[in-house]
Design a protein around this motif. Sequence first.
Motif, PDB file in Angstrom:
ATOM      1  N   ASP A 110       7.045   9.753  -8.403  1.00  0.00           N
ATOM      2  CA  ASP A 110       6.583  10.208  -7.136  1.00  0.00           C
ATOM      3  C   ASP A 110       5.205   9.607  -6.971  1.00  0.00           C
ATOM      4  O   ASP A 110       4.783   8.825  -7.837  1.00  0.00           O
ATOM      5  N   ARG A 111       4.705   9.609  -5.860  1.00  0.00           N
ATOM      6  CA  ARG A 111       3.517   8.830  -5.296  1.00  0.00           C
ATOM      7  C   ARG A 111       2.385   9.236  -6.430  1.00  0.00           C
ATOM      8  O   ARG A 111       1.362   8.002  -6.215  1.00  0.00           O
ATOM      9  N   ASN A 112       2.417  10.382  -6.926  1.00  0.00           N
ATOM     10  CA  ASN A 112       1.339  10.592  -7.829  1.00  0.00           C
ATOM     11  C   ASN A 112       1.100   9.885  -8.972  1.00  0.00           C
ATOM     12  O   ASN A 112       0.000   9.397  -9.777  1.00  0.00           O
ATOM     13  N   ILE A 113       2.489   9.179  -9.578  1.00  0.00           N
ATOM     14  CA  ILE A 113       2.366   8.719 -10.888  1.00  0.00           C
ATOM     15  C   ILE A 113       2.873   7.121 -10.657  1.00  0.00           C
ATOM     16  O   ILE A 113       2.936   6.347 -11.615  1.00  0.00           O
ATOM     17  N   TYR A 116       3.143  -0.226   5.336  1.00  0.00           N
ATOM     18  CA  TYR A 116       1.795  -0.368   6.111  1.00  0.00           C
ATOM     19  C   TYR A 116       1.532   1.322   6.349  1.00  0.00           C
ATOM     20  O   TYR A 116       0.538   1.723   6.120  1.00  0.00           O
ATOM     21  N   GLN A 117       2.609   1.848   7.016  1.00  0.00           N
ATOM     22  CA  GLN A 117       2.439   3.412   7.441  1.00  0.00           C
ATOM     23  C   GLN A 117       2.432   4.152   6.144  1.00  0.00           C
ATOM     24  O   GLN A 117       1.740   5.095   6.130  1.00  0.00           O
ATOM     25  N   MET A 118       2.972   3.609   5.046  1.00  0.00           N
ATOM     26  CA  MET A 118       2.699   4.438   3.832  1.00  0.00           C
ATOM     27  C   MET A 118       1.346   4.072   3.040  1.00  0.00           C
ATOM     28  O   MET A 118       1.335   4.482   1.892  1.00  0.00           O
ATOM     29  N   GLY A 119       0.604   3.296   3.739  1.00  0.00           N
ATOM     30  CA  GLY A 119      -0.757   2.674   2.722  1.00  0.00           C
ATOM     31  C   GLY A 119      -0.527   1.682   1.783  1.00  0.00           C
ATOM     32  O   GLY A 119      -1.271   1.752   0.916  1.00  0.00           O
TER      33      GLY A 119
END
Length: 879
Positions: A44-47, A115-118
């Motif tokens: 996931d985006r955390n790891i 880009y929208q997801m940083g």
Amino acid sequence: MSAGVKTEAEKRKQISVRAIADVEDVNSMKKSFNRHLHYTLVKDRNIATPRDYFFALAHTVKDNLVSRWIRTQQHYYDKDPKRVYYLSLEYYMGRTLTNTMINLGIQGACDEALYQMGLDIENLEAIEEDAGLGNGGLGRLAACFLDSMATLGLAAYGYGIRYEYGIFAQRIVNGEQTEEPDDWLRFGNPWEKARPEYTIPVNFYGKVVETPEGKKWIDTQVVLALPYDSPVPGYKNNVVNTLRLWSAKSPVDFNLKFFNNGDYIQAVIDRNVAENISRVLYPNDNFFEGKELRLKQEYFMCAATLQDIVRRYKVSKFGIRDAVRTSMDSFPDKVAIQLNDTHPSLAIPELMRILLDQEHLPWDNAWDITTRTCAYTNHTVLPEALERWPCSMLACILPRHLEIIYHINHLHLEEVLRKWPGDLDRMGRMSLIEEHGEKKVNMAHLSIVGSHAVNGVAWLHSEILKSDLFKDFYEMWPEKFQNKTNGITPRRWLLLCNPSLADLITDKLGDEWPSHLDQLAKLKPLAKDKMFQNEVMKIKQENKMRLAAQLENDYGVEINPSSIFDIQVKEKFQLYTVEKAGVGTWRSTEENDNFCIIDSILLQVKRIHEYKRQLLNVLHIITLYNRIKKNPKGNFVPRTVMIGGKAAPGYYTAKKIIKLVNLVGRVVNNDPVIGDRLKVIYLENYRVTMAEQIIPAADLSEQISTAGTEASGTGNMKFMLNGALTIGTMDGANVEMAEEMGEDNIFIFGMRVEEVEALKVKGYDAMEYYNSNEELKLCIDQIKDGYFSDGNAGEFSDIADILLKWDRFYLLADYEDYIKCQDRVNEAFMNKRKWAEMAINNIASSGKFSSDRTIAEYAREIWGVEPSWEKLPSPHEKV
């Protein structure tokens, strides 16, 4: 400007690309990206790491390929067109992600979604490993050809080997090259799909016996060929072809005797013997090494590929699904096999073996099918590059194939004697078997005899083949010989690597030029247009500033971005090799080669120097250095010289040249008198990805091989397409480049082919040139006396000896004209309007050098198929 910082123009371009991205496509990309991050990568985006994001993006892009890929193969099955099979032992693919997005037309949607997801798409693109499954030009050409075959809608397949380790990574330590393994698969390859259901057995060793049904090859050792498929998308036409690479695996029942003896460990260890076949790419280009493993690699690829081709030929729709062709008579009407140099030449006796031993055809019928199917491309005139396999090795590893080759040769020589009765000398020259010394099979001769078409890769090269290297064969079969001047794909070598210039061209010409490069000729009227000149040179300057910042970051050398960016790069140095024979001595690895020992170093008398002539470039650098030192207050045109290339690990002299370049650079770059008027950079680990950065920033391309030695060259075309001017000899494709743009837009120097031949006849005395030119004499004396190696007089004395005693590429004969030509380069560079005009004329004259044009010529004139510019149906429809 620091590396990685975008210019305002780049920022505006990226924003505009995002603005036109379809909202539905962007949302689909985001959904697919997150799905792959969660379900494919289990993150996931955390790891998640940046590499995880790259793989999620790659899988997202691949999703957009798959339906097109399946549809394309369904289309080929339904229509049953003639299929083209391109056999190459090398494919220098580089990175895949950006090229795929461009060809599918989804770059804007991917960029906006990230880009929208940083996330920054450029940062993720930089993570991808280069697929370096080639040494240089030959492998990169194969990659460009695959791109063009898909873009032209040809039913084409690339076949090769899936090397676990590609061309080694080069590191420069204390000025010297060191090698590191290229473990390009260590993180996995998101683009490939294993196809274990199509695994094929390949046989080695054994013996041949007579049976009532004919010859039979028995008691063989079996290695399994496991295919991995990678998609090759055409440019915006929904066509996706296949590159199939073979990986060697041991069969399940490997080394049964060890199991029976209870030695399980030994049995498992010995799997490596078979699997080593696809372990590593041989780091040799334009040099033949008669190693057993290399022979096994060549046959492994040919045998697996031919079996796969025959399987696909036999299974055809024919109105009834899974009907089987029982006759091989129409094989040449449905199959075209192109041999990329002699490396796949064993395909000829392998196809004969299949037709004779498995299909039980008569010899004449089998031979007719084979010769009508196969075609051969020659890539070099250098004698050390031509493959000659010992008959003893073939008899051991491939006994049935040696029998077939002997019989091919017997019938061939009978035909020669019928045409030239009593001409035994000609028969000896044209034999497939070389009898002097150890008996060897000349694989180029086999390729010519077993093919219906033979081509060189530039006009001059093809003429040399006909008049010199293969003169006897040309006189026997003039209709076989053709020319197919090489090309490059404009998608990667302009659209991808130089997007700002590509956008400018699109503004002027529309958006069809990437697949119709001849449209660039419409730019010629703009060559004198001041506004267009300013736009082109502004883009060039931005590319130079970006590269200068990158070089300062990588090498710690501050570069003047207003200097001439003078670049000579080659994926690999190609030199004749020596190997250590004992303490303080070296010996040739080639039989019957003349040599001598100097300062405990063996130097070949005939074949040691390198035809790309990087040393000539070094002599110019030293000349410039000496001129500035002699006149510190003089007005000199600033110049940054960049040289790149890899020396194969055993190539002693190539490594010496690399060290010389680095040590000369160390002296030049740290001399306060020189300042920013001259800098020298050795480009460490030059590869496809680096080329995509270097080429758009180049002002001057060095193509300075001795006339008559370069087959074609494709680097020269890449520089030309990106607006760099060329300084070069009349060699390879330089000849045709000069014809296209006019000699007033290229800097030509040096001997022509006929002058080189005349010098050979007269006899080349390097000392004559050395003693008659004070600048040249000083350069060589400095090299010899240790000026650039802290006074170590022995460091480069062997390089000086090569130049003065054993140079077969005549550097000193061309030195004076080369220096004068470089002076003309300086004068032209000072006239900014004139330089811009020449640069635009180079770009506008590049249309001929598209690989699309090359492949269209192969298709029509060799393969007997017609290119198609029609798009396949949209992949959004049901499959």
